[in-house]
Motif scaffolding. Structure first.
Motif, short mmCIF file in Angstrom:
data_model
loop_
_atom_site.label_atom_id
_atom_site.label_comp_id
_atom_site.label_asym_id
_atom_site.label_seq_id
_atom_site.Cartn_x
_atom_site.Cartn_y
_atom_site.Cartn_z
N TYR A 190 18.07 -4.76 36.69
CA TYR A 190 19.46 -4.54 37.04
C TYR A 190 20.38 -5.17 35.98
CZ TYR A 190 23.86 -4.60 39.50
OH TYR A 190 25.17 -4.42 39.83
N HIS A 216 19.81 -5.60 32.96
CA HIS A 216 19.80 -4.82 31.74
C HIS A 216 20.64 -3.57 31.84
CE1 HIS A 216 16.14 -7.12 30.37
NE2 HIS A 216 16.93 -7.12 29.34
N TRP A 217 20.96 -3.15 33.04
CA TRP A 217 21.68 -1.89 33.21
C TRP A 217 23.09 -2.11 33.73
CZ3 TRP A 217 20.02 2.52 31.18
CH2 TRP A 217 18.68 2.55 30.78
N THR A 218 23.64 -3.25 33.45
CA THR A 218 25.05 -3.50 33.72
C THR A 218 25.66 -4.14 32.48
OG1 THR A 218 24.76 -5.76 34.56
CG2 THR A 218 24.59 -3.97 36.17
N ASP A 219 26.94 -4.03 32.39
CA ASP A 219 27.64 -4.66 31.27
C ASP A 219 29.06 -4.96 31.72
OD1 ASP A 219 28.25 -5.67 28.85
OD2 ASP A 219 27.97 -3.83 27.71
N THR A 220 29.55 -6.11 31.38
CA THR A 220 30.90 -6.48 31.79
C THR A 220 31.78 -6.61 30.56
OG1 THR A 220 30.07 -7.68 33.70
CG2 THR A 220 32.30 -8.22 32.98
N LEU A 221 32.89 -5.91 30.59
CA LEU A 221 33.88 -6.04 29.51
C LEU A 221 34.98 -6.96 29.97
CD1 LEU A 221 34.40 -2.48 28.02
CD2 LEU A 221 33.02 -4.35 27.18
N GLU A 222 35.37 -7.86 29.11
CA GLU A 222 36.40 -8.82 29.48
C GLU A 222 37.64 -8.62 28.60
OE1 GLU A 222 34.72 -12.61 28.73
OE2 GLU A 222 32.96 -12.25 29.99
N ALA A 223 38.76 -8.87 29.20
CA ALA A 223 40.01 -8.95 28.43
C ALA A 223 40.68 -10.25 28.83
CB ALA A 223 40.91 -7.77 28.72
N HIS A 224 41.05 -11.01 27.85
CA HIS A 224 41.62 -12.33 28.10
C HIS A 224 42.95 -12.41 27.37
CE1 HIS A 224 41.28 -16.97 27.70
NE2 HIS A 224 42.02 -16.62 28.72
N ALA A 225 44.01 -12.57 28.13
CA ALA A 225 45.35 -12.65 27.52
C ALA A 225 45.91 -14.05 27.71
CB ALA A 225 46.28 -11.64 28.16
N ILE A 260 23.29 1.53 28.07
CA ILE A 260 24.72 1.51 28.41
C ILE A 260 25.36 0.43 27.54
CG2 ILE A 260 24.32 2.34 30.74
CD1 ILE A 260 24.77 -0.49 31.72
N ASP A 316 32.46 -7.28 23.52
CA ASP A 316 32.65 -7.14 24.97
C ASP A 316 33.83 -7.98 25.46
OD1 ASP A 316 30.61 -5.41 25.17
OD2 ASP A 316 29.46 -6.52 26.66
N LEU A 342 37.82 -9.04 24.68
CA LEU A 342 39.06 -8.77 23.95
C LEU A 342 40.02 -9.92 24.23
CD1 LEU A 342 41.22 -7.00 22.49
CD2 LEU A 342 41.61 -5.86 24.67
N MET A 354 43.67 -11.56 23.61
CA MET A 354 45.05 -11.28 23.19
C MET A 354 45.85 -12.57 23.34
SD MET A 354 45.37 -7.71 25.27
CE MET A 354 44.41 -8.36 26.62
N ILE A 387 45.62 -14.66 31.57
CA ILE A 387 45.18 -13.55 32.42
C ILE A 387 43.76 -13.19 32.01
CG2 ILE A 387 45.69 -11.21 33.19
CD1 ILE A 387 48.49 -11.67 31.81
N ILE A 418 40.80 -10.38 32.75
CA ILE A 418 40.45 -9.10 33.38
C ILE A 418 38.98 -8.84 33.05
CG2 ILE A 418 41.01 -6.66 33.59
CD1 ILE A 418 43.65 -7.34 32.11
N TYR A 475 35.92 -6.02 33.65
CA TYR A 475 35.46 -4.72 34.11
C TYR A 475 33.94 -4.77 34.18
CZ TYR A 475 40.07 -2.75 33.08
OH TYR A 475 41.40 -2.49 33.06
N GLU A 476 33.40 -4.59 35.37
CA GLU A 476 31.94 -4.58 35.50
C GLU A 476 31.46 -3.14 35.55
OE1 GLU A 476 30.32 -6.15 39.07
OE2 GLU A 476 28.27 -6.06 38.33
N TRP A 477 30.72 -2.76 34.51
CA TRP A 477 30.19 -1.40 34.43
C TRP A 477 28.73 -1.41 34.83
CZ3 TRP A 477 33.66 2.36 33.34
CH2 TRP A 477 34.85 1.99 32.72
N VAL A 478 28.33 -0.37 35.54
CA VAL A 478 26.92 -0.24 35.92
C VAL A 478 26.44 1.15 35.52
CG1 VAL A 478 27.09 -1.85 37.85
CG2 VAL A 478 27.50 0.59 38.24
#
Lengths: 257, 276
Positions: free
Chosen positions: A26, A28-37, B48, B125, B127, B129, B251, B253, B255-258
């Motif tokens: 599991y 290996h088949w997920t990925d989380t993208l983060e944005a930090h401001a 992915i 992965d 970003l 700002m 802040i 944010i 996003y959890e992708w599956v």
């Protein structure tokens, strides 16, 4: 007992391995993208850094010299020294100037050390043992100590409770006359770290009372109103509380222009 | 005894030779009349790999548009001269006052962005700002793209929003409100615009597709692999009057992708308060 335990252990082991593998798969088949401001705001801050008061001269006005170190006085043009006058007198060659200024042979008035108040945005000026015609001159230096440019729409000169400011020199409608001047361009903004200078002059008027000492001394505050450079000047700003207070104050628009 | 022994040895040798020959012949004959079919299974798994890519910001000091770039290399990240129309710089401050975006002469604030690895070590992965020395009305635009560089579609399982304000050394959690605007959705940090208190920070997180249409990047959204489809993110920061001086607003944010077929709708929860 031994026969029963072995299948249980095997079952448990298999279950654990299966679960662990499922977790790994599991993961290996997920990925989380983060944005930090991060938004870091700057600081609006400015204040007086130096105030140097001397006994005054006036630009464009010739000072009749005295023995040196004497009090400076200013009188209306045409002033005639009384016969008992023992010191230097104003030079009539300064006729045509708004007033006559000369250095006397007396050295009795003196200034107090300016008091910096409200995080240096206000300064209190005080002179001791003054008398009518005495004049003082303060070179005042103001600096933007914050990180953002500021606009300076107003400067407020607020007299103390026992002080009445005159509307003009020799106007006889107040005890102290104060003049403010600066030679910088109009619509001034002060960038971080930059400083501006201006000159404050005072003249003790004839209506000033004797023996004004201690709490009754003639005092006044000089406060600069400033705000973030990109705000309109009619914004009520909390760094300018004297603007909204009291009667008898003098408001000088664009004080560094 | 000697004679008997010789006779026995000869017979054994002969018998052995005949047997070996017979076996060999049998093998040859068998080989000529058999065949083997093989099945070779190869399972190659896909991947992915959603990632950010970054175009730049409107106040990072980098000229983004050179006139020959693809249209997506946005000219709106630069400050332009009108006559002749050409990009000049990307380091002046911009302010948004009463809906008008103005290019002003000051250059005291800074707005930068960069990509980094996340905690798992996956490149691009994260970003980041950053606005430094901001002030009320200061405006910054950050442009980033969201790509699925993998080969398998992914679905958005969840979004997490967290905001924090640090002032005078004390950090406090602050709420994020989502509200509709004429241009999409906008996020208000610390207070909603219809509440008594003013807003500290407006944060527009506008997401569009290749055609420029708004994308509602919400639970269950599927991001397909390949170059044909991308999602573009415009992050606009507008600091409001109620923002505190010498403060730090943060802040996060996530996003959890599956994998697209592992998406579970029951796990989705609203991350922020919806004012719409």
């Amino acid at each position: 007992m031994k026969r029963f335990a072995k299948p249980q252990a095997v079952l448990l082991s298999v279950s654990m391995v299966t679960l662990a593998l499922a977790g790994v798969l599991y993961g290996h088949w997920t990925d989380t993208l983060e944005a930090h401001a991060v938004v870091d705001t700057g600081e609006i801050k400015a204040g007086w850094i130096t105030v140097r008061c001397v006994e005054s001269t006036f630009p464009g006005v010739q000072v009749t010299p005295g023995p040196g170190g004497g009090d400076i006085t200013a009188t209306e043009p045409g002033f005639v020294a009384p016969p008992e006058w023992s010191g230097p007198t104003p030079d009539e060659s300064t006729a045509g100037t708004p007033f006559w200024v000369w250095e006397t042979n007396k050295n009795v008035a003196h200034r107090a050390v300016p008091a910096f108040l409200d995080d240096n945005r206000t300064v209190e000026l005080m002179w001791f043992n003054t008398y009518p015609s005495f004049t003082g001159d303060c070179e005042m230096e103001f600096r933007n100590t914050g990180t953002l440019p500021i606009a300076v729409p107003y400067l407020v000169i607020m007299p103390g409770e026992e002080t009445t400011l005159a509307s003009d020199i020799f106007a006889d409608d107040g005890e102290i006359w104060i003049d403010w001047s600066s030679g910088t361009p109009p619509n001034l903004q002060i960038d971080p770290g930059e400083r501006e200078t201006a000159s404050l002059k005072l003249h003790v008027e004839q209506s000033a009372e004797q023996d004004r000492t201690g709490d009754g001394a003639y005092t006044f505050l000089v406060q600069v109103c400033y705000h973030n450079w990109n705000e309109p000047t009619d914004v009520e700003d909390d760094v300018c509380d004297l603007y909204e207070e009291g009667d008898g104050k003098i408001v000088i628009p664009d004080p560094f222009s | 005894m000697k004679i008997f022994r010789k006779r026995g040895t000869r017979s054994s040798v002969a018998l052995f030779s005949v047997a070996a020959l017979a076996l060999a012949m049998t093998g040859i004959l068998y080989a000529h009349w058999t065949d083997t079919l093989e099945a070779h299974g190869v399972v190659e798994t896909g991947s992915i790999d959603p990632q950010w890519t970054l175009e730049g910001t409107s106040d990072d000091g980098v000229l983004n548009y050179d006139g020959d770039s693809e249209p997506r290399l946005s000219p709106d990240l630069d400050l332009w001269d009108d006559d002749p129309p050409e990009p000049q710089t990307s380091s002046g401050d911009q302010t948004l006052i009463n809906g008008d975006l103005l290019n002003l002469s000051k250059d005291v604030a800074r707005c930068t962005a960069e990509l980094a690895e996340d905690e798992a070590g996956d490149e691009n992965d994260a970003l980041f700002m950053t606005i430094e020395n901001g002030y009320p009305s200061y405006y910054c635009l950050v442009k980033a793209d969201l790509h699925n560089f993998g080969s398998v579609p992914v679905k958005l399982q969840g979004i997490e929003w967290v905001a924090m304000k640090t002032f005078d050394g004390v950090a406090t959690d602050v709420e994020i409100f989502e509200g509709p605007t004429p241009d999409g959705f906008q996020y208000f940090i610390d207070a909603a615009p219809d509440m008594d208190t003013d807003v500290d920070l407006e944060f527009s997180w506008t997401i569009t597709d290749d055609l420029g249409d708004d994308v509602l990047l919400d639970c269950g959204y599927q991001l397909d692999p390949g170059e044909e489809f991308s999602v573009f993110v415009d992050a606009e920061f507008h600091i409001d009057q109620d923002a505190m001086q010498d403060a730090l607003y943060e802040i996060w944010i996530a996003y959890e992708w599956v994998n697209w077929n592992e998406y579970d709708e029951s796990l989705c929860e609203p991350a922020i308060l919806d004012l719409s």
